[in-house]
Design an enzyme around this catalytic site. Structure first.
Site, PDB file in Angstrom:
ATOM      1  N   ASP A 177      -0.123   2.621   8.897  1.00  0.00           N
ATOM      2  CA  ASP A 177      -0.646   1.971  10.101  1.00  0.00           C
ATOM      3  C   ASP A 177       0.314   2.000  11.288  1.00  0.00           C
ATOM      4  O   ASP A 177      -0.090   1.702  12.411  1.00  0.00           O
ATOM      5  CB  ASP A 177      -1.017   0.519   9.799  1.00  0.00           C
ATOM      6  N   ARG A 194      -6.585  -2.139  10.217  1.00  0.00           N
ATOM      7  CA  ARG A 194      -7.198  -3.465  10.155  1.00  0.00           C
ATOM      8  C   ARG A 194      -6.756  -4.349  11.318  1.00  0.00           C
ATOM      9  O   ARG A 194      -7.536  -5.121  11.863  1.00  0.00           O
ATOM     10  CB  ARG A 194      -6.840  -4.127   8.824  1.00  0.00           C
ATOM     11  N   ARG A 251     -17.119  17.064  13.314  1.00  0.00           N
ATOM     12  CA  ARG A 251     -17.636  17.553  14.605  1.00  0.00           C
ATOM     13  C   ARG A 251     -18.509  18.792  14.398  1.00  0.00           C
ATOM     14  O   ARG A 251     -19.542  18.960  15.082  1.00  0.00           O
ATOM     15  CB  ARG A 251     -16.484  17.884  15.557  1.00  0.00           C
ATOM     16  N   ARG A 304       0.702  -5.756  -6.442  1.00  0.00           N
ATOM     17  CA  ARG A 304       0.813  -7.061  -5.785  1.00  0.00           C
ATOM     18  C   ARG A 304       1.373  -8.052  -6.800  1.00  0.00           C
ATOM     19  O   ARG A 304       1.095  -7.956  -7.998  1.00  0.00           O
ATOM     20  CB  ARG A 304      -0.558  -7.540  -5.317  1.00  0.00           C
ATOM     21  N   GLY A 347       0.825  -1.205   0.000  1.00  0.00           N
ATOM     22  CA  GLY A 347       0.000   0.000   0.000  1.00  0.00           C
ATOM     23  C   GLY A 347       0.858   1.254   0.000  1.00  0.00           C
ATOM     24  O   GLY A 347       1.883   1.320   0.676  1.00  0.00           O
ATOM     25  N   ASP A 370       2.534  -0.119  12.080  1.00  0.00           N
ATOM     26  CA  ASP A 370       2.420  -1.454  12.681  1.00  0.00           C
ATOM     27  C   ASP A 370       3.661  -2.316  12.466  1.00  0.00           C
ATOM     28  O   ASP A 370       3.578  -3.545  12.434  1.00  0.00           O
ATOM     29  CB  ASP A 370       1.195  -2.181  12.125  1.00  0.00           C
ATOM     30  N   ASP A 374       4.967  -4.910   5.991  1.00  0.00           N
ATOM     31  CA  ASP A 374       5.231  -6.283   6.394  1.00  0.00           C
ATOM     32  C   ASP A 374       5.387  -7.225   5.201  1.00  0.00           C
ATOM     33  O   ASP A 374       6.326  -8.023   5.144  1.00  0.00           O
ATOM     34  CB  ASP A 374       4.084  -6.764   7.297  1.00  0.00           C
ATOM     35  N   THR A 410       4.265   2.651   5.708  1.00  0.00           N
ATOM     36  CA  THR A 410       2.885   2.227   5.916  1.00  0.00           C
ATOM     37  C   THR A 410       2.221   3.197   6.882  1.00  0.00           C
ATOM     38  O   THR A 410       2.820   3.580   7.890  1.00  0.00           O
ATOM     39  CB  THR A 410       2.793   0.799   6.477  1.00  0.00           C
TER      40      THR A 410
END
Length: 328
Positions: free
Chosen positions: A132, A176, A159, A76, A15, A134, A107, A130
């Site tokens: 995320d 995710r 808001r 991919r 991504g 992560d 990853d 990334t």
């Protein structure tokens, strides 16, 4: 690794994230600084198999530090998961006399690079790209800071509408498997509740919390939800449940989705990308490989790829406690 590095390939894979272009720029210009050749590999591992290579120099990467996405594209590759596909990739690298690679991704990118290096003894260094955040071994990944700012900006705007119409908004952000974006954006955006995979709140407890908020005089609420949260099967199921079990709110859903991946990278991500690119190239020159470049306490470090891909980063427990206090 004893072979002297003369030519380095750079790719982006998985991504896209803001800051990837800044990292490519840094790799290319660091190569130019050290009188090394640099080759851009287009479409990640798919391009590696197809031989989609293009020589790059300092002028090739002008005016891209502020651009989101990746000029090298991403894709991919099912074929790279096979030994035959990886053999094609290796043959292309040898054919073009490329001595080492810098892999910018997450990853999956690092897993592919680690397998490739083990099979062919081909030097690879990873740069974590990334949103995320992560990846273990680094305090920040490229794109995370930008994605957070994008999410908070969107929450601020939602808001305004929520307070104008006495509405309850469920705002789904990316995440995710981990809740870094949701937790930080929720605290930064002043959300009434934050739902993340690491701390399953439970749907009944959520309704109780929102009921207390309404009883305290709140006429609108924001609930930030990580896409991987298990409180409900989806954010829309949460909406339906609250609609049926809580009076007084007009419940709406806002899914930020890929909005968080795009846009111009923040200054933080541009600087981080520049530092990581320099560290990656110079580490390869020093004979190091099978590492990811990371930042720990604002210091550039090398972290073994194998450890980086084995487990994700830990959620900030202190920030979870802060979020509980702030939603009182």
């Amino acid at each position: 690794m004893s072979k002297k590095i003369k030519k380095i390939g750079v790719m982006t894979s998985g991504g896209d994230s803001p800051g990837m272009n800044a990292a490519v720029r840094s790799v290319v210009r660091t190569c130019a600084y050290h009188k090394l050749e640099c080759v851009g590999i287009y479409r990640g591992y798919e391009g590696l198999i197809e031989g989609a290579f293009e020589p790059m120099n300092a002028r090739s990467v002008r005016d891209i530090i502020n651009r989101g996405g990746t000029i090298l594209k991403s894709a991919r590759s099912k074929e790279f998961r096979t030994k035959e596909g990886r053999q094609k990739a290796y043959d292309n690298l040898i054919k073009h006399e490329i001595d080492a690679m810098v892999l910018i991704g997450g990853d999956g990118t690092f897993t592919g690079g680690l397998i490739f290096e083990e099979e062919f003894n081909f030097p690879c260094i990873g740069i974590p790209g990334t949103i995320d955040n992560d990846i273990r071994g680094t305090d920040r990944t490229l794109g995370y800071d930008t994605a957070l700012n994008t999410a908070v900006e969107a929450i601020d705007k939602i808001r305004d509408t929520a307070s104008s119409h006495n509405r309850l908004f469920f705002i789904e952000v990316m995440g995710r498997d981990v809740g870094h974006i949701a937790l930080n954006a929720g605290v930064g955006g002043g959300a009434e509740e934050i739902l993340i995979p690491e701390a399953n709140m439970g749907i009944e407890r959520l309704v109780e919390s929102l009921t207390r908020s309404g009883a305290s005089g709140k006429t609108s609420s924001l609930v930030v939800v990580a896409e991987g949260d298990k409180t409900g099967k989806s954010v829309f199921e949460l909406k339906d449940y609250v609609d049926n079990n809580l009076e007084g709110y007009d419940v709406r859903v806002a899914v930020l989705g890929h909005l968080q991946r795009g846009g111009s990278p923040s200054c933080y991500d541009r600087v981080l990308a520049s530092r990581m690119g320099v560290k990656a190239v110079e580490s390869l020159m020093e004979g190091k490989s099978s590492y990811m470049v990371g930042t720990q306490h604002d210091k550039m470090v090398l972290y073994p790829l194998e450890q980086a891909i084995k487990s994700g980063s830990d959620i900030n427990q202190e920030l979870i406690r802060v979020s509980e206090i702030m939603t009182t």
